[in-house]
Design an enzyme around this catalytic site. Structure first.
Site, PDB file in Angstrom:
ATOM      1  N   SER A 195      46.900  73.426  -0.458  1.00  0.00           N
ATOM      2  CA  SER A 195      47.164  72.596   0.720  1.00  0.00           C
ATOM      3  C   SER A 195      48.268  71.613   0.370  1.00  0.00           C
ATOM      4  O   SER A 195      48.340  71.144  -0.771  1.00  0.00           O
ATOM      5  CB  SER A 195      45.910  71.806   1.120  1.00  0.00           C
ATOM      6  OG  SER A 195      46.216  70.841   2.120  1.00  0.00           O
ATOM      7  N   TYR A 198      39.826  65.318  -1.527  1.00  0.00           N
ATOM      8  CA  TYR A 198      40.331  66.634  -1.144  1.00  0.00           C
ATOM      9  C   TYR A 198      41.699  66.872  -1.777  1.00  0.00           C
ATOM     10  O   TYR A 198      41.954  67.940  -2.355  1.00  0.00           O
ATOM     11  CB  TYR A 198      40.417  66.730   0.376  1.00  0.00           C
ATOM     12  CG  TYR A 198      40.963  68.043   0.886  1.00  0.00           C
ATOM     13  CD1 TYR A 198      40.179  69.187   0.867  1.00  0.00           C
ATOM     14  CD2 TYR A 198      42.255  68.132   1.388  1.00  0.00           C
ATOM     15  CE1 TYR A 198      40.677  70.404   1.333  1.00  0.00           C
ATOM     16  CE2 TYR A 198      42.757  69.337   1.859  1.00  0.00           C
ATOM     17  CZ  TYR A 198      41.965  70.462   1.824  1.00  0.00           C
ATOM     18  OH  TYR A 198      42.473  71.660   2.283  1.00  0.00           O
TER      19      TYR A 198
END
Length: 174
Positions: A69, A83
């Site tokens: 990501s 995250y």
């Protein structure tokens, strides 16, 4: 994975495409520590376990591609740090494994999507405006646009590409 290798004699391509999200502000005393532990177990531990299992069945021309990501390079809003850390770890593993597996003719790459309309980040979700407007193209990406990058990295045309991160993010990280 073991069945594929048994049936076909080897494994050619591994695409790591599993991930979860959990996050909270660093000063949030009510943060769910178990959720953060699960986040690391899936996003980092799961990727590591899959790669370690796959390499035992791969040879020359093998491809390992992990879906990371762009959050691995930034934390776009408060509460994303955990995250982001997992996705940064995936990018670091990619570079290290590329060095380790290059002598075996196996390439290892990381595809980092930006805002893509998926169950995890729907384009009609609560962060839609922030994420969409953060892209240079002014729109969410499509899963097929990420798939095209993965297909390229899995192809013979990408035989000299390893240890790299390819952002498929509409300019979100630009």
């Amino acid at each position: 994975m073991h069945k594929v290798a048994k049936d076909f004699g080897r494994l050619d391509i591994l695409v790591n495409n599993a991930g979860v999200f959990a996050g909270a502000a660093v000063h949030d005393a009510s943060a769910n520590r178990a959720a953060v532990d699960h986040l690391f177990a899936v996003n980092v531990g799961g990727v590591s376990a899959a790669v370690r299992a796959a390499v035992n069945h791969m040879g020359e021309g093998g491809r390992i591609i992990t879906i990371g990501s762009v959050a691995g390079e930034m934390s776009p809003i408060p509460g994303f740090a955990d995250y982001s850390a997992t996705k940064a770890a995936v990018a670091a593993y990619t570079r290290g494994w590329a060095r380790e597996l290059g002598a075996n003719g196996i390439t290892v790459n990381n595809v980092q999507p930006g805002p893509i309309s998926t169950d995890m980040a729907p384009k009609d979700g609560p962060l839609e405006e922030l994420l969409r407007s953060g892209t240079a193209l002014g729109r969410y990406g499509k899963p097929e646009e990420v798939a095209a990058a993965v297909a390229f990295l899995a192809s013979p045309a990408a035989g000299y590409i390893t240890g790299t991160t390819l952002n498929v993010d509409g300019g979100f990280s630009a």
